[in-house]
Design a protein around this motif. Structure first.
Motif, PDB file in Angstrom:
ATOM      1  N   GLU A 119     -13.625   8.442   5.386  1.00 33.17           N
ATOM      2  CA  GLU A 119     -12.894   7.715   4.351  1.00 33.17           C
ATOM      3  C   GLU A 119     -13.867   7.057   3.379  1.00 33.17           C
ATOM      4  O   GLU A 119     -14.885   6.495   3.799  1.00 33.17           O
ATOM      5  CB  GLU A 119     -12.001   6.649   4.976  1.00 33.17           C
ATOM      6  N   SER A 139       0.855  -1.187   0.000  1.00 28.74           N
ATOM      7  CA  SER A 139       0.000   0.000   0.000  1.00 28.74           C
ATOM      8  C   SER A 139       0.886   1.231   0.000  1.00 28.74           C
ATOM      9  O   SER A 139       1.961   1.250   0.620  1.00 28.74           O
ATOM     10  CB  SER A 139      -0.943   0.026   1.206  1.00 28.74           C
ATOM     11  N   ARG A 153       0.611   5.460   0.598  1.00 27.72           N
ATOM     12  CA  ARG A 153      -0.281   6.412   1.254  1.00 27.72           C
ATOM     13  C   ARG A 153       0.370   7.789   1.280  1.00 27.72           C
ATOM     14  O   ARG A 153       1.572   7.908   1.512  1.00 27.72           O
ATOM     15  CB  ARG A 153      -0.570   5.963   2.689  1.00 27.72           C
ATOM     16  N   ARG A 210      -7.483  -1.541  -4.745  1.00 26.82           N
ATOM     17  CA  ARG A 210      -8.391  -0.483  -4.303  1.00 26.82           C
ATOM     18  C   ARG A 210      -7.673   0.857  -4.214  1.00 26.82           C
ATOM     19  O   ARG A 210      -6.455   0.918  -4.091  1.00 26.82           O
ATOM     20  CB  ARG A 210      -8.961  -0.828  -2.934  1.00 26.82           C
ATOM     21  N   TYR A 211      -8.474   1.915  -4.258  1.00 26.96           N
ATOM     22  CA  TYR A 211      -7.970   3.232  -3.900  1.00 26.96           C
ATOM     23  C   TYR A 211      -8.882   3.803  -2.825  1.00 26.96           C
ATOM     24  O   TYR A 211     -10.026   3.361  -2.650  1.00 26.96           O
ATOM     25  CB  TYR A 211      -7.911   4.172  -5.112  1.00 26.96           C
ATOM     26  N   TYR A 212      -8.387   4.778  -2.096  1.00 27.50           N
ATOM     27  CA  TYR A 212      -9.216   5.412  -1.074  1.00 27.50           C
ATOM     28  C   TYR A 212      -8.859   6.882  -0.951  1.00 27.50           C
ATOM     29  O   TYR A 212      -7.751   7.311  -1.268  1.00 27.50           O
ATOM     30  CB  TYR A 212      -9.071   4.700   0.275  1.00 27.50           C
ATOM     31  N   THR A 265      -9.430  10.267   1.839  1.00 26.18           N
ATOM     32  CA  THR A 265      -9.759  10.584   3.226  1.00 26.18           C
ATOM     33  C   THR A 265      -9.741  12.087   3.459  1.00 26.18           C
ATOM     34  O   THR A 265      -9.103  12.844   2.726  1.00 26.18           O
ATOM     35  CB  THR A 265      -8.765   9.928   4.199  1.00 26.18           C
ATOM     36  N   ASN A 276     -17.756  -0.994  -2.191  1.00 21.70           N
ATOM     37  CA  ASN A 276     -17.411   0.328  -1.674  1.00 21.70           C
ATOM     38  C   ASN A 276     -17.472   0.284  -0.154  1.00 21.70           C
ATOM     39  O   ASN A 276     -18.288  -0.451   0.434  1.00 21.70           O
ATOM     40  CB  ASN A 276     -18.370   1.401  -2.190  1.00 21.70           C
ATOM     41  N   GLU A 280     -13.563   4.165   0.323  1.00 22.23           N
ATOM     42  CA  GLU A 280     -12.733   3.189  -0.383  1.00 22.23           C
ATOM     43  C   GLU A 280     -13.528   2.593  -1.538  1.00 22.23           C
ATOM     44  O   GLU A 280     -14.704   2.264  -1.381  1.00 22.23           O
ATOM     45  CB  GLU A 280     -12.304   2.049   0.541  1.00 22.23           C
TER      46      GLU A 280
END
Length: 407
Positions: free
Chosen positions: A372, A310, A312, A350-352, A354, A395, A374
């Motif tokens: 958040e 991941s 970030r 996935r992407y998220y 925030t 989601n 996702e």
């Protein structure tokens, strides 16, 4: 009957806690900044994000937070226009941190209680995959006492012992009808425990860049004496002895992280984290019943997960001393190879995104909120073991709030 045995053996892929159940909700400030925290110094959540940084905290902390998680997944069976939806269940990951040390001391003690893994999903008993899963309630709660030591003004180290207390409750339909035409049902529930550790180093450089490196060990979690409850027609009840129990040991993965923080001005803090999750340790699912019959045998099923990464990034902007605005995002790869996707873990890359806000009242009391979103990319799969075939899309929506007292 052999088909039934296969279904029962596949009822526990959830114990893998794949990246889809690695909730990563261990601090509201950090969530708002895209889950960055390895290389920054924000609050008592450093007990989790980097125990090496705890000794650098300028104050002592007591804080608690909660991040209700709404998981919404859909499944479209191959070759149809039908769409099944998981119900709107809300899981409640929480955190508690305490940090204490004498003023100007070179050491601090910390305690963290948090939920790094968990899941709550309910597909109901009328969907196409009911023989794989009806519902799941899963929690893993970590208890982490921590010691952190400042070796010099620019470097500190720390580590903590981890005790994991996990619980699971899974329900699955069985293709054995009673006289009224109703399916049988298997319920697997129990609690388990495991042990691990967390360590980190935190460095301040002369150019204002801060660097953190951490290792969270794997935690081998064992469920002994879990209840295996079978509701079936009386004619086949002898094949499923009651009471019955099961045992399973699952290796939860280690995580290695590196993070950076930088403040170009007094108002701005920028952060970046990279994580490698060692899912390759999860090779197979072994499942042992206490009481076996010709129809209910112990199982061994390959999983062959791969490591996941991941990336970030996030930022905090303080337009004034008491107010902080945060935003961030990231990308995470799935640990599950093609052919192994299940409704318990309909995982995908996935992407998220925030965002968050914080406010300090009276110099000692913080209130922080985050949100958040996702999105898991659509993934079309045919499971090589249960042959469930179709497209999953998911989601996740996560609001959160925490309260902190520092002195």
């Amino acid at each position: 009957m052999r088909k039934l045995l296969l279904l029962l053996g596949l009822a526990l892929p959830l114990f893998a806690f794949s990246q889809g159940f690695q909730v990563n909700l261990e601090g509201e400030k950090q969530i708002g900044m895209g889950h960055t925290g390895t290389g920054t110094l924000l609050d008592g959540s450093s007990v989790f994000f980097n125990p090496g940084a705890v000794a650098m905290l300028p104050e002592n902390y007591v804080q608690a937070g909660i991040s209700p998680l709404l998981f919404k997944s859909t499944f479209n069976p191959a070759g149809t226009n039908v769409q099944y939806n998981s119900s709107n269940e809300v899981a409640t990951p929480f955190t508690f941190y305490a940090v204490w040390g004498p003023k100007s001391s070179f050491w601090k003690l910390g305690l963290g209680i948090y939920t790094p893994f968990g899941g709550l999903v309910n597909w109901g008993n009328e969907w196409q995959g009911k023989y794989v899963l009806e519902s799941l309630d899963l929690k893993a709660i970590y208890f982490q006492p921590t010691l952190s030591i400042k070796l010099a003004d620019f470097i500190s180290v720390g580590g903590g012992f981890i005790y994991n207390r996990g619980s699971v409750d899974l329900k699955q339909a069985l293709p054995i009808s009673n006289s009224a035409g109703q399916d049988g049902q298997a319920e697997l529930k129990g609690t388990g425990k495991g042990y691990g550790w967390n360590a980190g180093i935190y460095i301040k450089t002369e150019v204002g860049l801060t660097v953190g490196i951490t290792h969270r060990s794997g935690v081998s979690t064992t469920i002994n004496g879990g209840d295996a409850i079978f509701s079936v027609a009386p004619s086949v009840q002898p094949n499923f002895p009651q009471p019955n129990s099961f045992t399973s040991t699952i290796p939860l993965p280690a995580t290695n992280s590196i993070g950076f923080g930088y403040s170009p001005t007094k108002q701005w803090l920028l952060a970046f984290d990279a994580n490698l999750v060692s899912w390759h340790v999860y090779k197979a699912l072994a499942f042992d019943y206490k009481n076996n019959t010709p129809a209910l045998q112990d199982s061994y099923f390959a999983r062959n997960y791969q490591d996941a990464i991941s990336l970030r990034a996030g930022a905090q902007y303080k337009p004034s001393d008491p107010l902080a605005l945060r935003f961030g995002g990231g990308y995470a790869s799935t640990a599950i190879l093609d052919g192994y996707v299940t409704p318990e873990v309909p995982d995908a890359n996935r992407y998220y995104l925030t965002g968050g806000i914080g406010y300090t009242m009276g110099k000692h009391f913080d209130i922080d909120a985050s949100f958040e979103f996702e999105h898991l990319f659509s993934r079309t799969q045919t499971n090589i073991q249960n042959q469930l075939s179709g497209t999953f899309e998911t989601n996740v929506y996560i609001p959160g709030i925490s309260l902190t007292y520092h002195w």
